[in-house]
Design an enzyme around this catalytic site. Structure first.
Site, PDB file in Angstrom:
ATOM      1  N   ASP A 168      67.700  72.380  -1.708  1.00 29.23           N
ATOM      2  CA  ASP A 168      66.274  72.328  -2.023  1.00 29.23           C
ATOM      3  C   ASP A 168      65.721  71.085  -1.324  1.00 29.23           C
ATOM      4  OD1 ASP A 168      63.783  71.860  -3.167  1.00 29.23           O
ATOM      5  OD2 ASP A 168      64.373  72.603  -5.136  1.00 29.23           O
ATOM      6  N   TYR A 218      65.811  69.846 -10.269  1.00 22.93           N
ATOM      7  CA  TYR A 218      64.460  70.129 -10.749  1.00 22.93           C
ATOM      8  C   TYR A 218      64.517  70.841 -12.110  1.00 22.93           C
ATOM      9  CZ  TYR A 218      59.897  72.428 -10.881  1.00 22.93           C
ATOM     10  OH  TYR A 218      58.674  72.884 -11.255  1.00 22.93           O
ATOM     11  N   ARG A 232      53.094  94.009   0.860  1.00 18.58           N
ATOM     12  CA  ARG A 232      54.208  93.336   0.175  1.00 18.58           C
ATOM     13  C   ARG A 232      55.397  93.219   1.121  1.00 18.58           C
ATOM     14  NH1 ARG A 232      57.497  96.329  -2.338  1.00 18.58           N
ATOM     15  NH2 ARG A 232      55.953  97.603  -3.404  1.00 18.58           N
ATOM     16  N   LYS A 240      54.326  71.568  -2.561  1.00 21.23           N
ATOM     17  CA  LYS A 240      54.396  70.105  -2.482  1.00 21.23           C
ATOM     18  C   LYS A 240      54.019  69.620  -1.073  1.00 21.23           C
ATOM     19  CE  LYS A 240      55.887  71.013  -6.610  1.00 21.23           C
ATOM     20  NZ  LYS A 240      57.305  71.108  -6.958  1.00 21.23           N
TER      21      LYS A 240
HETATM   22  C1  PLP Z   1      58.140  72.018  -7.721  1.00 19.87           C
HETATM   23  C2  PLP Z   1      59.552  72.171  -7.362  1.00 19.87           C
HETATM   24  C3  PLP Z   1      60.194  73.421  -7.424  1.00 19.87           C
HETATM   25  C4  PLP Z   1      59.502  74.670  -7.943  1.00 19.87           C
HETATM   26  O1  PLP Z   1      58.473  75.096  -7.107  1.00 19.87           O
HETATM   27  P1  PLP Z   1      57.146  75.858  -7.632  1.00 19.87           P
HETATM   28  O2  PLP Z   1      56.354  75.985  -6.376  1.00 19.87           O
HETATM   29  O3  PLP Z   1      56.509  74.990  -8.667  1.00 19.87           O
HETATM   30  O4  PLP Z   1      57.580  77.152  -8.196  1.00 19.87           O
HETATM   31  C5  PLP Z   1      61.513  73.498  -7.023  1.00 19.87           C
HETATM   32  N1  PLP Z   1      62.185  72.406  -6.607  1.00 19.87           N
HETATM   33  C6  PLP Z   1      61.604  71.196  -6.535  1.00 19.87           C
HETATM   34  C7  PLP Z   1      62.399  70.031  -6.067  1.00 19.87           C
HETATM   35  C8  PLP Z   1      60.281  71.028  -6.923  1.00 19.87           C
HETATM   36  O5  PLP Z   1      59.723  69.817  -6.891  1.00 19.87           O
END
Ligand code: PLP
Length: 382
Positions: A171, A99, A47, A196
């Site tokens: 982000d 998001y 961890r 993503k």
């Molecule tokens: C999908 C997404 C998240 C969250 O990420 P997870 O991997 O689903 O926890 C945060 N910000 C954006 C812009 C996203 O598209």
């Protein structure tokens, strides 16, 4: 090193023990010591640290032009660590284009921990500045945003945040570091859902945070270890595998998305198209300055005829899969009001610019002719 070389090399050196050109998946939960408290090679308990994860962290830090990377079990786990920098009574100012999961997290932090937040329209820098309070610790933004594809001025927002002693968190999930590196524009922390574009194959869930500040890194590392939201070695390995083609994939995502956006913009059943690469996009000029190589693979459209027609388009495609998520090789289509942004009320969605006829498209890597044909056929039946 340039981006394509970093994507393949940074953090991904041959294994010093065996010479394997691919970083191995170290599955061990613990590491042997010769004497009490004397670690063999710095690894103790998985961890706290794992060689496969360390390679991924180094890779993502290099791609974002940062110094320190941290990998998490999901984008939301990364967000949980970053929001832990804020105490009860302090404040997070977020862009209204955000998001859906972040929206839910901020609400939770207020209800449970009295961490305050508010939203502002970050395309209006005066509104942003007025919304800052003496308690604001984090300014939180996305560009391009999910699902509205709004582009905001990262460098100008970093200036404003710093003048008010707040940190800027970007982000960068939608752009990926290939198209945009916010730390170069003054951001303090860059966040990713590596689920993503970074993973890129719709086969993992992961997150990351990158910074240049050793102090912030120390604190975030502590949260990573204390909360324990760490990714598995296998997911780290999959992420590293995805990263090796990030630049090549992003080029194709951008090319295909431009083609699809142009097609949709001319379609009589489409009311509007939001794609930062189109001259019709309200922040197209800013996007050209702030992004490089292209404008990403995400498109939002408004379908004429309202919610019913938007849903029929989503349910009528054959190549595009109706699903949440984005950034994978396969094209996806979704209906934000009832999918990614279902946790908002109708009023909240209206304020955030998510109308009932909105459809969100993640343009994948299939042949663009098939993508256009598929949308044309589905629109025919709307
Ligand atoms: C999908 C997404 C998240 C969250 O990420 P997870 O991997 O689903 O926890 C945060 N910000 C954006 C812009 C996203 O598209």
């Amino acid at each position: 090193m340039r981006f394509g070389t970093k994507a393949i090399r940074a953090g991904q050196e041959p294994d010093p023990v065996t010479g394997s050109v691919v970083v191995p998946i170290y599955m061990a939960s613990t590491y042997v010591m010769d004497r009490v408290g004397e670690l063999k090679a710095g690894w103790e308990y998985a961890r706290s640290g794992n060689p496969t994860r360390a390679a991924l962290e180094k890779s993502i830090a290099a791609l974002e032009n940062g110094e320190y990377g941290l990998a998490f079990a999901s984008g939301m786990a990364a967000e949980t660590a970053v929001t832990s920098l804020v105490r009860s009574g302090e404040h997070i100012l977020a862009t209204k284009d955000i998001y859906g999961g972040t929206f839910r997290l901020l609400r939770h932090l207020r209800e449970k921990y009295q961490i305050e937040h508010s939203y502002a329209d970050f395309t209006d820098l005066d509104q942003l500045e007025q919304a800052l309070t003496p308690q604001t610790r984090l300014v939180w933004m996305e560009s391009p945003s999910n699902p509205t594809l709004v582009v905001v001025d990262i460098a100008a927002i970093a200036d404003i945040a710093h003048r008010h002693s707040a940190l800027l968190v970007v982000d960068n999930t939608f752009a990926s570091p290939y198209l945009q590196t916010p730390l170069d524009l003054g951001a303090d922390i860059v966040l990713h859902s590596t689920t993503k574009y970074i993973g890129g194959h719709s086969d993992l869930v992961g997150g990351a945070a990158v910074t240049r500040d050793p102090d912030l890194y120390e604190r975030l590392y502590r949260y990573q270890n204390d909360f324990g939201g760490v990714p598995s070695p296998f997911d780290c390995w999959l992420s590293l595998r995805g990263i090796r083609t990030l630049h090549v994939r992003m080029e194709a995502h951008c090319r295909n998305a431009r083609r699809v956006a142009q097609f949709l913009e001319e379609h009589p059943k489409i009311e509007w198209v939001r794609y930062p690469g189109l001259p019709s996009h309200p922040q197209h000029e800013l996007a050209k300055e702030q992004m490089r190589h292209g404008f990403g693979g995400m498109i939002a459209v408004g379908v004429k005829g309202g919610a019913e027609c938007a849903r029929r388009l989503c349910e009528g495609t054959k190549v595009f899969n109706l699903a949440e998520s984005l950034g994978g090789a396969e094209s996806l289509i979704g209906y934000p009001p009832l999918m990614s942004h279902a946790s908002m009320t109708a009023e909240e969605r209206a304020w955030c610019g998510i109308p009932d006829n909105m459809v969100r498209i993640s343009v994948g890597l299939e042949d663009p002719d098939d993508l256009v044909d598929d949308l044309a056929a589905a629109l025919e039946a709307v």
